[in-house]
Design an enzyme around this catalytic site. Structure first.
Site, PDB file in Angstrom:
ATOM      1  N   GLY A  25      32.192 -25.581 -58.279  1.00  0.00           N
ATOM      2  CA  GLY A  25      31.038 -24.750 -58.605  1.00  0.00           C
ATOM      3  C   GLY A  25      29.845 -25.608 -58.968  1.00  0.00           C
ATOM      4  N   GLY A  28      23.370 -25.484 -63.969  1.00  0.00           N
ATOM      5  CA  GLY A  28      22.082 -26.085 -64.267  1.00  0.00           C
ATOM      6  C   GLY A  28      22.139 -27.601 -64.412  1.00  0.00           C
ATOM      7  N   TYR A 103      41.393 -29.546 -65.848  1.00  0.00           N
ATOM      8  CA  TYR A 103      41.294 -28.604 -64.736  1.00  0.00           C
ATOM      9  C   TYR A 103      42.202 -27.411 -65.028  1.00  0.00           C
ATOM     10  CZ  TYR A 103      42.012 -26.385 -60.252  1.00  0.00           C
ATOM     11  OH  TYR A 103      42.110 -25.451 -59.262  1.00  0.00           O
ATOM     12  N   VAL A 104      41.635 -26.226 -65.028  1.00  0.00           N
ATOM     13  CA  VAL A 104      42.381 -25.009 -65.345  1.00  0.00           C
ATOM     14  C   VAL A 104      42.713 -24.293 -64.040  1.00  0.00           C
ATOM     15  CG1 VAL A 104      42.427 -22.896 -66.691  1.00  0.00           C
ATOM     16  CG2 VAL A 104      41.114 -24.860 -67.515  1.00  0.00           C
ATOM     17  N   ASP A 148      25.084 -21.572 -75.788  1.00  0.00           N
ATOM     18  CA  ASP A 148      25.015 -20.992 -74.441  1.00  0.00           C
ATOM     19  C   ASP A 148      26.260 -20.154 -74.148  1.00  0.00           C
ATOM     20  OD1 ASP A 148      23.690 -20.479 -72.077  1.00  0.00           O
ATOM     21  OD2 ASP A 148      24.524 -22.214 -71.028  1.00  0.00           O
ATOM     22  N   LYS A 150      27.990 -17.189 -72.775  1.00  0.00           N
ATOM     23  CA  LYS A 150      27.662 -16.211 -71.732  1.00  0.00           C
ATOM     24  C   LYS A 150      28.893 -16.000 -70.864  1.00  0.00           C
ATOM     25  CE  LYS A 150      25.709 -19.838 -68.753  1.00  0.00           C
ATOM     26  NZ  LYS A 150      24.509 -20.296 -68.044  1.00  0.00           N
ATOM     27  N   PRO A 151      28.920 -14.958 -70.050  1.00  0.00           N
ATOM     28  CA  PRO A 151      30.123 -14.664 -69.246  1.00  0.00           C
ATOM     29  C   PRO A 151      30.559 -15.812 -68.352  1.00  0.00           C
ATOM     30  CG  PRO A 151      28.659 -12.762 -69.282  1.00  0.00           C
ATOM     31  CD  PRO A 151      27.914 -13.879 -69.936  1.00  0.00           C
ATOM     32  N   ASP A 172      31.659 -25.595 -71.464  1.00  0.00           N
ATOM     33  CA  ASP A 172      30.263 -26.017 -71.332  1.00  0.00           C
ATOM     34  C   ASP A 172      29.553 -26.159 -72.674  1.00  0.00           C
ATOM     35  OD1 ASP A 172      27.899 -26.851 -70.363  1.00  0.00           O
ATOM     36  OD2 ASP A 172      27.541 -25.165 -69.027  1.00  0.00           O
TER      37      ASP A 172
END
Length: 647
Positions: A25, A28, A103-104, A148, A150-151, A172
């Site tokens: 993925g 920012g 790593y999940v 931060d 957030k979903p 994050d």
């Protein structure tokens, strides 16, 4: 191409150690890659710092580099927390920092889950909220604000029970900060730090980051999860920030019992917002309304989508599956599991392919770290509301119900309850045969010992025992400790999962005050002992017990023995791959070498391709249970013997 981005993608080697496999993925700060760690022979996630253009690279480079280092430092401070993605290291490559993270396998973030499957049930949102709150509180106690929430920064992954979204992880910490730590606050020029629509009003107007601000963001996140949209969603970021500061959130439609909690978390005034303790208590009442038996009314869970129905509480606490969709196997991640040598006699030793299965995660809600505080708050509220007499009365009712015949809790002579069925405590090294009444890894199995680790094609083995001071502590901490104690071995095996067998309250002493940590075949038997319980020189009965970095003495294509890698050997296990469901065992025996050469090339492990080539082993057991995994090895092209000097 953006300045600072990788000049090549898949196959690039970072810092001489990490091989990029594919991009997971982008965000920012840059890209996140799935990578193979050559040194530890496992998969990790790497975050790559990317600049959009040369001008940004010149002006913002130092700030981004510093932010990456701060993220690694802050997240590493929470290392081992069950609801925080683990950060292993931060390194520099070509002058830019890369963050090495856990790593999940099989994970999906809340944003994507809601976007593809619709809003979550209120009780499920509350469960997720409790886990994230526990992670935030651990950071706040260290003085670290996330900033931060957030979903997209909340991952849901399969847990050990098979529940597809049972494990909750906060990720994050790239813009997290310690306000009183003397750190520089790294921000981008002319940009608010955080995500529009999820910022607290005081942050949007220039206020300092505080725990209350993180709780506001948590409220926005839970609102999105239950309603399917942000409470301040608008057509532009500027409009969203304005709405956060000036407007009230949209009225809830689906939130049910969660609605008043959301309203209190989204209060404009941080002093009027729920505290962390109040939020925990409120969410706990939604997740486990039965704990509030003394309350006057039944909690209304509100509307729930078909895939989000919460089943009635099962008899066995380990059967909790919030979506009612738990399957017997977790999602898979290429190159992560397998097994080691072992005993004789599966049907026909060699024949089957299968891929690495990602292992569980966090235990169901009953085992979450936050439960201890919730139980204390329940007891306190009950005492205030009803008095000591009522507490004692309820305790008597609980004791009577908990000891009804046939409820699976067992008596003092049954360490793990009637469901498990053992009369004696498990010991390290015990091999077991598991009978799953409701499907593999659905609840707890009935266990029978296999004293020889061979006679009954064992399903798994006890690899560790973890002690506890009380039965309650065993329930809360046993599964997570078992996860850690067996993680290294499970990473070396192709198709296994962990299972914690926790003693009942009545059987706690009989179990030696210990939880048994099992490693079981994910799809079928393991056919013998695992890990350090294998004897050098023993023949492999099935590929299920072969594990990464095993060295093999090959007598024939149906006879391989476990030997020391320090001495002469014919092959070394590098990893695993999976063949398709339509591939027959006969075809697998001709295709597996090519598949391993393509998916697990020896060159990636430092073996000279002019001297070494890929080999493979398949077994009938893997084809019978549908796993279809192949053990990938390296051997000399001329068939010669390998020694202790290979990579």
């Amino acid at each position: 191409m953006p300045s600072g981005s990788s000049t090549s993608g898949v196959g690039r080697v970072i810092a001489g150690r990490y091989v990029l496999l594919n991009r997971l993925g982008s965000g920012g700060m840059g890209h996140v890659w799935l990578a193979h760690d050559r040194r530890l022979d496992c998969e990790v996630a790497l975050k790559e710092i990317v600049f959009r253009d040369a001008a940004e690279a010149g002006h913002e480079r130092d700030a981004r580099v510093a932010r990456a280092r701060a993220e690694a430092r802050h997240a590493a401070g929470l290392r081992g927390h069950p609801h925080v993605v683990t950060v292993h290291d931060v390194l520099e490559h070509d002058g830019l920092p890369w963050i090495v993270m856990e790593y999940v396998a099989g994970a999906v973030d809340v944003r994507d889950l809601v976007a593809t499957r619709g809003p979550l049930a209120p009780a499920e949102c509350a469960r997720i909220g409790l886990a994230v709150l526990d992670a935030l509180t651990a950071g706040h106690e260290r003085g670290v604000m996330h900033r931060d929430v957030k979903p997209a920064n909340i991952l849901l992954a399969p847990d050990r029970t098979g529940a597809p979204y049972g494990r909750v992880l906060l990720m994050d910490y790239g813009i997290s900060v310690q306000p009183d730590g003397g750190e520089t606050r790294y921000t981008l020029a002319s940009v608010l730090v955080g995500t529009a629509g999820y910022l607290a009003p005081e942050r949007a107007t220039g206020g300092a980051p505080t725990p209350a601000a993180d709780l506001f963001s948590l409220g926005c996140t839970l609102y999105y999860a239950v309603e399917g949209e942000s409470p301040f969603e608008r057509e532009s970021h500027l409009a969203e920030i304005t709405a956060v500061v000036m407007e009230e959130p949209r009225p809830t439609v689906r939130a049910g019992a969660l609605a008043p909690v959301l309203r209190a978390l989204l209060a404009k005034d941080p002093d009027a917002r729920l505290s962390a303790a109040q939020t925990e208590a409120a969410l706990s009442r939604i997740v486990t309304p039965q704990a509030e038996a003394y309350a006057r009314t039944q909690t209304d869970l509100g509307s729930q989508p078909p895939w989000g129905q919460v089943p009635a509480a099962p008899t066995d606490p380990w059967e909790y599956d919030p979506y009612g969709t738990a399957t017997g196997s977790p999602r898979t991640i290429a190159g992560t599991n397998g097994s080691g040598p072992a005993v004789p006699t599966p049907a026909e030793p060699w024949s089957g392919p299968a891929a690495p299965a990602g292992f569980g995660s966090a235990p169901p809600p009953a085992a979450e770290p936050g439960r201890r505080r919730r139980e204390r708050s329940y007891a306190l509220r009950a005492g205030i509301a009803c008095g000591l007499g009522l507490v004692l009365a309820l305790g008597g009712v609980w004791y009577a119900l908990a000891n009804r015949p046939g409820d699976g809790s067992g008596g003092s002579g049954s360490p793990y309850g009637e469901r498990v069925g053992l009369a004696q405590p498990l010991r390290e090294g015990d091999c077991v045969v598991a009978d799953w009444a409701d499907g593999r890894f659905q609840g707890l199995p009935r266990l029978v010992l296999d004293p020889t680790c061979a006679d009954q094609a064992p399903d798994g083995q006890v690899l560790a025992l973890v002690s506890a001071a009380s039965a309650d502590q065993a329930r809360r901490l046993g599964p997570a400790r078992c996860e850690e104690r067996t993680r290294e071995l499970r990473d070396k095996l192709a198709d296994v999962r962990g299972l914690a067998v926790v003693p009942t309250t009545e059987g706690f002493e009989a179990a030696g005050r210990r939880t048994a940590c099992l490693v079981l075949g994910a799809h079928g038997p393991v056919y013998g002992p695992l890990g350090g319980h294998r004897r050098p020189g023993s023949a492999f009965a099935d590929t299920a017990t072969m594990q990464k970095r095993d060295c093999l003495d090959v007598r024939s294509r149906r006879d391989a023995r476990l030997v020391s890698c320090g001495g002469p050997h014919d092959e070394e296990v590098l990893g695993f791959t999976r063949l398709g469901a339509d591939v027959t065992l006969a075809d697998a025996r001709t295709e597996s070498d090519l598949a391993c050469g393509r998916e697990v090339p020896p060159a990636d492990y430092g073996f000279d391709p002019s001297v070494y080539t890929a080999g493979s082993w398949t077994s009938e057991g893997s084809w019978k249970n549908g796993a279809h995994f192949v053990v990938c090895t390296v051997r000399k092209q001329n068939g010669g013997t390998m020694g202790g000097g290979e990579p």
